[in-house]
Design an enzyme around this catalytic site. Sequence first.
Site, PDB file in Angstrom:
ATOM      1  N   PRO A  93       0.771  -1.334   0.181  1.00  0.00           N
ATOM      2  CA  PRO A  93      -0.045  -0.065  -0.049  1.00  0.00           C
ATOM      3  C   PRO A  93       0.894   1.360   0.049  1.00  0.00           C
ATOM      4  CG  PRO A  93      -0.476  -1.332   2.025  1.00  0.00           C
ATOM      5  CD  PRO A  93       0.518  -2.062   0.964  1.00  0.00           C
ATOM      6  N   GLU A 120       0.926  -7.744   8.733  1.00  0.00           N
ATOM      7  CA  GLU A 120       0.996  -6.465   8.875  1.00  0.00           C
ATOM      8  C   GLU A 120       2.246  -5.903   7.914  1.00  0.00           C
ATOM      9  OE1 GLU A 120      -0.782  -4.463  11.102  1.00  0.00           O
ATOM     10  OE2 GLU A 120      -1.810  -6.576  10.790  1.00  0.00           O
ATOM     11  N   ARG A 157      -3.461  -7.795 -20.138  1.00  0.00           N
ATOM     12  CA  ARG A 157      -4.428  -7.545 -21.313  1.00  0.00           C
ATOM     13  C   ARG A 157      -3.646  -6.751 -22.392  1.00  0.00           C
ATOM     14  NH1 ARG A 157      -6.991  -2.802 -20.880  1.00  0.00           N
ATOM     15  NH2 ARG A 157      -8.778  -3.134 -22.008  1.00  0.00           N
ATOM     16  N   ASP A 171      -9.354   2.729 -24.641  1.00  0.00           N
ATOM     17  CA  ASP A 171      -9.607   2.503 -23.121  1.00  0.00           C
ATOM     18  C   ASP A 171      -9.855   3.730 -22.740  1.00  0.00           C
ATOM     19  OD1 ASP A 171      -9.432  -0.183 -23.167  1.00  0.00           O
ATOM     20  OD2 ASP A 171      -7.555  -0.438 -22.361  1.00  0.00           O
TER      21      ASP A 171
HETATM   22  N1  ADE Z   1      -1.362  -4.942   0.028  1.00  0.00           N
HETATM   23  C1  ADE Z   1      -2.304  -4.653   0.931  1.00  0.00           C
HETATM   24  N2  ADE Z   1      -3.099  -3.562   0.346  1.00  0.00           N
HETATM   25  C2  ADE Z   1      -2.623  -3.372  -0.658  1.00  0.00           C
HETATM   26  C3  ADE Z   1      -2.749  -2.059  -1.605  1.00  0.00           C
HETATM   27  N3  ADE Z   1      -3.704  -1.301  -1.475  1.00  0.00           N
HETATM   28  N4  ADE Z   1      -2.034  -2.113  -2.823  1.00  0.00           N
HETATM   29  C4  ADE Z   1      -0.999  -3.014  -2.960  1.00  0.00           C
HETATM   30  N5  ADE Z   1      -0.661  -4.104  -2.169  1.00  0.00           N
HETATM   31  C5  ADE Z   1      -1.374  -4.055  -0.796  1.00  0.00           C
END
Ligand code: ADE
Length: 250
Positions: A93, A120, A157, A171
Amino acid sequence: MNAGQEAVWIEIVTLFPELFEVPLRTSVIGRGAERGALRFSVHDLRAHGLGRHRSVDDYPYGGGAGMVLRPEPLHAAVEPLRAAGAHVVLMDPAGERLTDRLARELSRVRHLAVICGRYEGIDERARSLADREVSIGDYVLTGGEIPALVLIDAVARLVPGVIDPESHGADSFVGGLLEHPHYTRPDVFRGVEAPAVLRSGDHGAVARWRRREALRRTLLRRPDLLADAVLSAEDEAILEGLRADTASES
Ligand code: ADE
């Protein structure tokens, strides 16, 4: 087929290989693999786990909730892929945001490896295994598997031989605009008629209508995209007209 080229090879490192079984065998991506444009290898991180229990995670130093993936199993799993020349992507994330532009860039890489994080987080010392970190958006999932599938679908793709290039030339996001609306049969559905111009056979008129509707949709739904879109003088004039229409409507 991939015009005599070898398949684009995508390797995945995960604690849940079974999550990839159906998606990579199904629909457009599955057909791309069957045709030889794509090749997938899924590696079980647990195979590199430590000790009798094949342990892959441990408590965070400093305390706190959740578990952290240890660096040794990740290194053991990913180093051979790096040595074989893979471009390594860690799903996280905190990574750079996945966009159409990044998907297109990654679709030109011949050998990709995708690491799925879990728990985590991963031990900070394992980050150096990745050439880049990618996030699919500002929300947290329970692990990197679904993000990896999102990335793989978006990238695969675009690999030549997977789908007709015409179908991703227009697209949403290509050229910085959302895509125009689509219609198919019937001509009239519950009193709503499909635009006559689309049934006219006039290709020039169809192209103009689609461009105008792509501009309209982007202006209404994602005006932020217009700042970076590739726009002609004619597009600017259309936008000006659309803005005037909306202003007079409100
Ligand atoms: N792992 C957990 N959440 C994620 C996200 N939003 N993007 C990439 N990997 C992740």
